[in-house]
Design a protein around this motif. Sequence first.
Motif, short mmCIF file in Angstrom:
data_model
loop_
_atom_site.label_atom_id
_atom_site.label_comp_id
_atom_site.label_asym_id
_atom_site.label_seq_id
_atom_site.Cartn_x
_atom_site.Cartn_y
_atom_site.Cartn_z
N MET A 106 0.82 -1.18 0.00
CA MET A 106 0.00 0.00 0.00
C MET A 106 0.87 1.25 0.00
N LEU A 107 1.89 1.28 0.83
CA LEU A 107 2.79 2.45 0.88
C LEU A 107 3.52 2.63 -0.44
N LEU A 108 3.92 1.53 -1.05
CA LEU A 108 4.62 1.62 -2.33
C LEU A 108 3.72 2.18 -3.42
N ARG A 109 2.44 1.83 -3.38
CA ARG A 109 1.50 2.38 -4.36
C ARG A 109 1.32 3.88 -4.17
N ILE A 110 1.28 4.32 -2.93
CA ILE A 110 1.18 5.75 -2.67
C ILE A 110 2.43 6.45 -3.20
N CYS A 111 3.58 5.88 -2.96
CA CYS A 111 4.84 6.47 -3.45
C CYS A 111 4.84 6.52 -4.98
N ARG A 112 4.36 5.46 -5.62
CA ARG A 112 4.32 5.43 -7.09
C ARG A 112 3.38 6.50 -7.63
N MET A 113 2.30 6.73 -6.91
CA MET A 113 1.31 7.70 -7.36
C MET A 113 1.85 9.14 -7.29
N TYR A 114 2.69 9.42 -6.32
CA TYR A 114 3.14 10.79 -6.09
C TYR A 114 4.57 11.07 -6.55
N CYS A 115 5.31 10.05 -6.98
CA CYS A 115 6.69 10.26 -7.44
C CYS A 115 6.95 9.43 -8.69
N ALA A 116 7.39 10.10 -9.75
CA ALA A 116 7.71 9.38 -10.99
C ALA A 116 9.10 8.78 -10.94
N ASP A 117 10.02 9.43 -10.25
CA ASP A 117 11.41 9.00 -10.18
C ASP A 117 11.59 7.93 -9.09
N ALA A 118 12.34 6.88 -9.39
CA ALA A 118 12.54 5.77 -8.45
C ALA A 118 13.24 6.24 -7.17
N ASP A 119 14.23 7.11 -7.30
CA ASP A 119 14.93 7.61 -6.10
C ASP A 119 13.99 8.44 -5.23
N ASP A 120 13.16 9.26 -5.85
CA ASP A 120 12.18 10.05 -5.10
C ASP A 120 11.17 9.14 -4.40
N ARG A 121 10.77 8.06 -5.09
CA ARG A 121 9.83 7.11 -4.47
C ARG A 121 10.44 6.48 -3.24
N GLN A 122 11.71 6.12 -3.33
CA GLN A 122 12.38 5.50 -2.19
C GLN A 122 12.50 6.49 -1.03
N ASP A 123 12.84 7.73 -1.34
CA ASP A 123 12.92 8.76 -0.30
C ASP A 123 11.57 8.99 0.35
N LEU A 124 10.53 9.05 -0.46
CA LEU A 124 9.18 9.26 0.07
C LEU A 124 8.77 8.08 0.95
N TYR A 125 9.07 6.88 0.52
CA TYR A 125 8.73 5.69 1.31
C TYR A 125 9.38 5.76 2.68
N GLN A 126 10.65 6.13 2.70
CA GLN A 126 11.36 6.24 3.98
C GLN A 126 10.75 7.33 4.85
N GLU A 127 10.37 8.44 4.25
CA GLU A 127 9.76 9.53 5.00
C GLU A 127 8.41 9.11 5.58
N ILE A 128 7.62 8.38 4.78
CA ILE A 128 6.33 7.90 5.28
C ILE A 128 6.52 6.97 6.45
N VAL A 129 7.44 6.02 6.33
CA VAL A 129 7.69 5.07 7.41
C VAL A 129 8.15 5.80 8.67
N LEU A 130 9.03 6.79 8.50
CA LEU A 130 9.50 7.57 9.65
C LEU A 130 8.34 8.30 10.33
N GLN A 131 7.48 8.93 9.53
CA GLN A 131 6.35 9.66 10.11
C GLN A 131 5.34 8.72 10.76
N LEU A 132 5.15 7.53 10.19
CA LEU A 132 4.28 6.54 10.82
C LEU A 132 4.85 6.11 12.17
N TRP A 133 6.15 5.92 12.21
CA TRP A 133 6.81 5.52 13.45
C TRP A 133 6.64 6.61 14.52
N ARG A 134 6.80 7.87 14.11
CA ARG A 134 6.65 8.98 15.05
C ARG A 134 5.21 9.16 15.50
#
Length: 148
Positions: A1-29
């Motif tokens: 589910m998180l990967l689909r959100i990242c794909r929807m909002y980022c076209a670049d693979a590196d940006d998707r990976q950064d966004l995924y990490q940011e989402i996981v960090l914010q979920l943890w917080r």
Amino acid sequence: MLLRICRMYCADADDRQDLYQEIVLQLWRAYPHYEARAKFSTWLYRVALNVAISNLRQRTRRPAPERFGDTIPDIAPPPDTGPDADDLGQLYQAIERLSDVEKAFVLLYLEERTYEEMADILGITQNHVRVKMHRVQDKLRQLLTQPA
């Protein structure tokens, strides 16, 4: 589910990976503040979508960093190869042309969320979800029938 959100909002693979990490960090917080008033998946979607939209807004406000150059070929394989790959590519291109909020509706629709779940995640009424979904579907139909 998180990967689909990242794909929807980022076209670049590196940006998707950064966004995924940011989402996981914010979920943890945010997890210590989770209250079971809504389903866990609803809370997860809400946090992830808010982070994705905030991230997109930040990226559009500041200029993109210079890349090494256009001479480096993209050697990554296409995400989908098969008989429907072209249709899927056209769908993603049309989705990229939608607003942030419209992308959220499409994502939740593709995840087969009910209107009730969408309303909880997005913080709006079910009736508003129905109206917005109808408008987003019409807009996507128009985008898909227009020549590129």
